[in-house]
Scaffold this motif. Sequence first.
Motif, PDB file in Angstrom:
ATOM      1  N   LYS A  91       0.644  -1.263   0.003  1.00  0.00           N
ATOM      2  CA  LYS A  91       0.013  -0.073   0.001  1.00  0.00           C
ATOM      3  C   LYS A  91       0.896   1.406   0.048  1.00  0.00           C
ATOM      4  N   GLY A  92       1.219   1.807  -1.181  1.00  0.00           N
ATOM      5  CA  GLY A  92       1.862   2.948  -1.337  1.00  0.00           C
ATOM      6  C   GLY A  92       3.470   2.641  -1.134  1.00  0.00           C
ATOM      7  N   ASP A  93       4.322   3.928  -0.831  1.00  0.00           N
ATOM      8  CA  ASP A  93       5.627   3.649  -0.718  1.00  0.00           C
ATOM      9  C   ASP A  93       6.343   3.745   0.549  1.00  0.00           C
ATOM     10  N   ILE A  94       5.427   3.469   1.793  1.00  0.00           N
ATOM     11  CA  ILE A  94       5.994   3.596   3.047  1.00  0.00           C
ATOM     12  C   ILE A  94       6.348   2.012   3.618  1.00  0.00           C
ATOM     13  N   GLY A  95       7.319   1.766   2.949  1.00  0.00           N
ATOM     14  CA  GLY A  95       7.688   0.212   3.276  1.00  0.00           C
ATOM     15  C   GLY A  95       6.682  -0.820   3.377  1.00  0.00           C
ATOM     16  N   CYS A  96       6.859  -1.998   3.765  1.00  0.00           N
ATOM     17  CA  CYS A  96       6.013  -3.190   3.773  1.00  0.00           C
ATOM     18  C   CYS A  96       6.144  -3.996   5.037  1.00  0.00           C
ATOM     19  N   TRP A  97       5.160  -4.145   5.803  1.00  0.00           N
ATOM     20  CA  TRP A  97       5.294  -4.882   7.322  1.00  0.00           C
ATOM     21  C   TRP A  97       6.335  -4.063   8.039  1.00  0.00           C
ATOM     22  N   CYS A 142      13.137 -11.900  10.634  1.00  0.00           N
ATOM     23  CA  CYS A 142      12.676 -10.890  10.136  1.00  0.00           C
ATOM     24  C   CYS A 142      12.886  -9.632  11.117  1.00  0.00           C
ATOM     25  N   SER A 143      13.736  -9.651  11.919  1.00  0.00           N
ATOM     26  CA  SER A 143      13.913  -8.698  12.769  1.00  0.00           C
ATOM     27  C   SER A 143      15.470  -8.292  12.854  1.00  0.00           C
ATOM     28  N   GLY A 144      15.978  -7.108  13.424  1.00  0.00           N
ATOM     29  CA  GLY A 144      17.182  -6.848  13.604  1.00  0.00           C
ATOM     30  C   GLY A 144      17.978  -5.901  12.662  1.00  0.00           C
ATOM     31  N   TYR A 145      17.161  -5.484  11.552  1.00  0.00           N
ATOM     32  CA  TYR A 145      17.534  -4.548  10.664  1.00  0.00           C
ATOM     33  C   TYR A 145      16.758  -3.560  10.432  1.00  0.00           C
ATOM     34  N   VAL A 146      17.086  -2.309   9.615  1.00  0.00           N
ATOM     35  CA  VAL A 146      16.428  -1.085   9.510  1.00  0.00           C
ATOM     36  C   VAL A 146      16.281  -0.779   7.955  1.00  0.00           C
ATOM     37  N   SER A 147      15.192  -0.293   7.461  1.00  0.00           N
ATOM     38  CA  SER A 147      14.902   0.286   6.087  1.00  0.00           C
ATOM     39  C   SER A 147      14.402   1.637   6.103  1.00  0.00           C
ATOM     40  N   GLU A 148      14.795   2.376   5.030  1.00  0.00           N
ATOM     41  CA  GLU A 148      14.293   3.750   5.129  1.00  0.00           C
ATOM     42  C   GLU A 148      13.705   4.049   3.970  1.00  0.00           C
ATOM     43  N   TYR A 149      12.594   4.739   3.733  1.00  0.00           N
ATOM     44  CA  TYR A 149      11.729   5.184   2.672  1.00  0.00           C
ATOM     45  C   TYR A 149      11.354   6.650   2.568  1.00  0.00           C
ATOM     46  N   VAL A 150      11.708   7.324   1.653  1.00  0.00           N
ATOM     47  CA  VAL A 150      11.736   8.956   1.407  1.00  0.00           C
ATOM     48  C   VAL A 150      10.381   9.036   0.521  1.00  0.00           C
ATOM     49  N   VAL A 151       9.266   9.622   1.040  1.00  0.00           N
ATOM     50  CA  VAL A 151       8.069   9.846   0.116  1.00  0.00           C
ATOM     51  C   VAL A 151       7.616  11.390   0.611  1.00  0.00           C
ATOM     52  N   THR A 155      11.292  11.196   5.393  1.00  0.00           N
ATOM     53  CA  THR A 155      12.110   9.942   5.566  1.00  0.00           C
ATOM     54  C   THR A 155      11.279   8.970   6.509  1.00  0.00           C
ATOM     55  N   TYR A 156      10.803   7.626   6.236  1.00  0.00           N
ATOM     56  CA  TYR A 156      10.171   6.985   7.198  1.00  0.00           C
ATOM     57  C   TYR A 156      11.019   5.809   7.570  1.00  0.00           C
ATOM     58  N   THR A 157      11.166   5.429   8.701  1.00  0.00           N
ATOM     59  CA  THR A 157      12.243   4.235   9.027  1.00  0.00           C
ATOM     60  C   THR A 157      11.363   2.917   9.394  1.00  0.00           C
ATOM     61  N   GLN A 158      11.541   2.033   8.720  1.00  0.00           N
ATOM     62  CA  GLN A 158      11.178   0.630   9.142  1.00  0.00           C
ATOM     63  C   GLN A 158      11.897  -0.194   9.645  1.00  0.00           C
ATOM     64  N   VAL A 159      11.531  -0.946  10.879  1.00  0.00           N
ATOM     65  CA  VAL A 159      12.406  -1.859  11.736  1.00  0.00           C
ATOM     66  C   VAL A 159      11.806  -3.078  11.353  1.00  0.00           C
ATOM     67  N   GLY A 160      12.801  -3.946  10.660  1.00  0.00           N
ATOM     68  CA  GLY A 160      12.386  -5.319  10.571  1.00  0.00           C
ATOM     69  C   GLY A 160      11.257  -5.547   9.495  1.00  0.00           C
ATOM     70  N   ASP A 161      10.707  -6.764   9.438  1.00  0.00           N
ATOM     71  CA  ASP A 161       9.519  -7.152   8.552  1.00  0.00           C
ATOM     72  C   ASP A 161       8.555  -7.937   9.209  1.00  0.00           C
ATOM     73  N   GLN A 162       8.520  -7.864  10.742  1.00  0.00           N
ATOM     74  CA  GLN A 162       7.782  -8.968  11.332  1.00  0.00           C
ATOM     75  C   GLN A 162       6.130  -8.188  10.982  1.00  0.00           C
ATOM     76  N   MET A 163       5.249  -9.206  11.127  1.00  0.00           N
ATOM     77  CA  MET A 163       3.827  -8.945  10.646  1.00  0.00           C
ATOM     78  C   MET A 163       3.343  -9.915  11.601  1.00  0.00           C
TER      79      MET A 163
END
Length: 448
Positions: A91-97, A142-151, A155-163
């Motif tokens: 949904k959009g561009d601000i990461g996934c999970w 799915c934990s222990g790392y960081v991703s960043e998204y610029v929209v 800048t939005y920070t996403q920690v891990g991919d847990q859901m």
Amino acid sequence: MRAIVKVCALLLFSSMIAGQAQSAAILLGGHGDTLSLLQVEDNGSISEIGSWSYSEELQDPFISPIHQIFDLQAHPTNGMVYVSSSQPCGKGDIGCWGNARIDKFSVSGSSITHMGAAIKFDLETFPNDAGPEQNQNSQLSCSGYVSEYVVDGVTYTQVGDQMPSDFIFSTDGTRMYIDDDCEDAVIILSVDEVGDAEFIYMGGSTDAHGFAYRDGLLYHGADVFDVSGDTVAEVASGGHGTEQMFLSTGQYAYIRGGGGGSFRIADVAAEVITDVNTISLTGGGIMDFATADETTFFLGGRKQIGLVEYDGTSLTVLSEEAVDVQVVSTEDYTSVRGVEAFEAGGSLMGVGAAFAVGPDETFDTNGSQFIVYDLAGGSISEVGSFAATGQARSVLLLEADGQTYNNYTPSANSANETVPVPVMAPWMLAALAGLLGMLGAMRGRRVR
């Protein structure tokens, strides 16, 4: 004249009683990052009487504009309601999970009180400790790392991919079992005396949503896991499930298949599941079900809802209705992901949490609603709706017909209480006006 005054008073009192509206149920709904206390009247109208929002109530930089509530579960012993949330995907561009958490709440009257986080899947709890080449946590991949998204320059920070899409507690409340969509596995957590959770183990393969728990076994569709020793050992492999529950008869109701499937009733002996009967809906896969009496089941699914009757040996589809909450018509579809069913004044009613799948992460154009249905007589009639934000995915029954459920503490104005409405029936207004006119004429004659 005294008799006329008494009649006037009686008419006035009767009109006020006739104008009173009665609340049929109170439910907790999860939509976007908001929890709403929803009151359903006996005529099907639905309104919000209280709310709580992650973005408004918490000063947390990891709560993004698309943060989403996924599951609501009442703890069996500590009196709180637990809520799992993370970002949705696609949904959009601000990461996934990612940015996942499970929080504790106290729900009383029209108030929702945040009691703290039971667990956060952040870098403090699950650090990057699996080594530089793996870039992940040693316990959860799915934990222990960081991703960043610029929209739009933000800048939005996403920690891990847990859901943590779904979870359930052991009967004594000391264990929480999470069905995580990123790991596609069972995560076991311990739950302490204040309700906080801590990681114990991860294992097994899920690939769908949700569990039922009984006697140290987790039931996931027709798959069964032994979790009695705080590990995960698969003891039956008959196919994943989306939603499941044990009936008071000992039989087992479940949805076979991930992302929507068929509804089934089965006999269960330990880990052996034997289907008694199976039904499907014509519009698409079934996502959730609820029942008030274990004979009539309200089904939510892709593109439609259904009503099914069970006589102890066979299932019969009583009614199906298409559901479409899109604001702007597209090729996408509406998904009813959460449902509840309840008796109200001797009549069966249901509530569905529905959202239209589409590219708009705010769901302003896709559409998202809590919809009230009259299910009396084996038919389905929409009688009310409440416009939601984000994805309306989950709903939890708190009170109906004077009975409370799922750790809800009622107040004086809770369900089954009458609420005065300043309205009088037209015939009563006319009758009262006529009597008052007669009274005035008589008093006039006495003065003269």
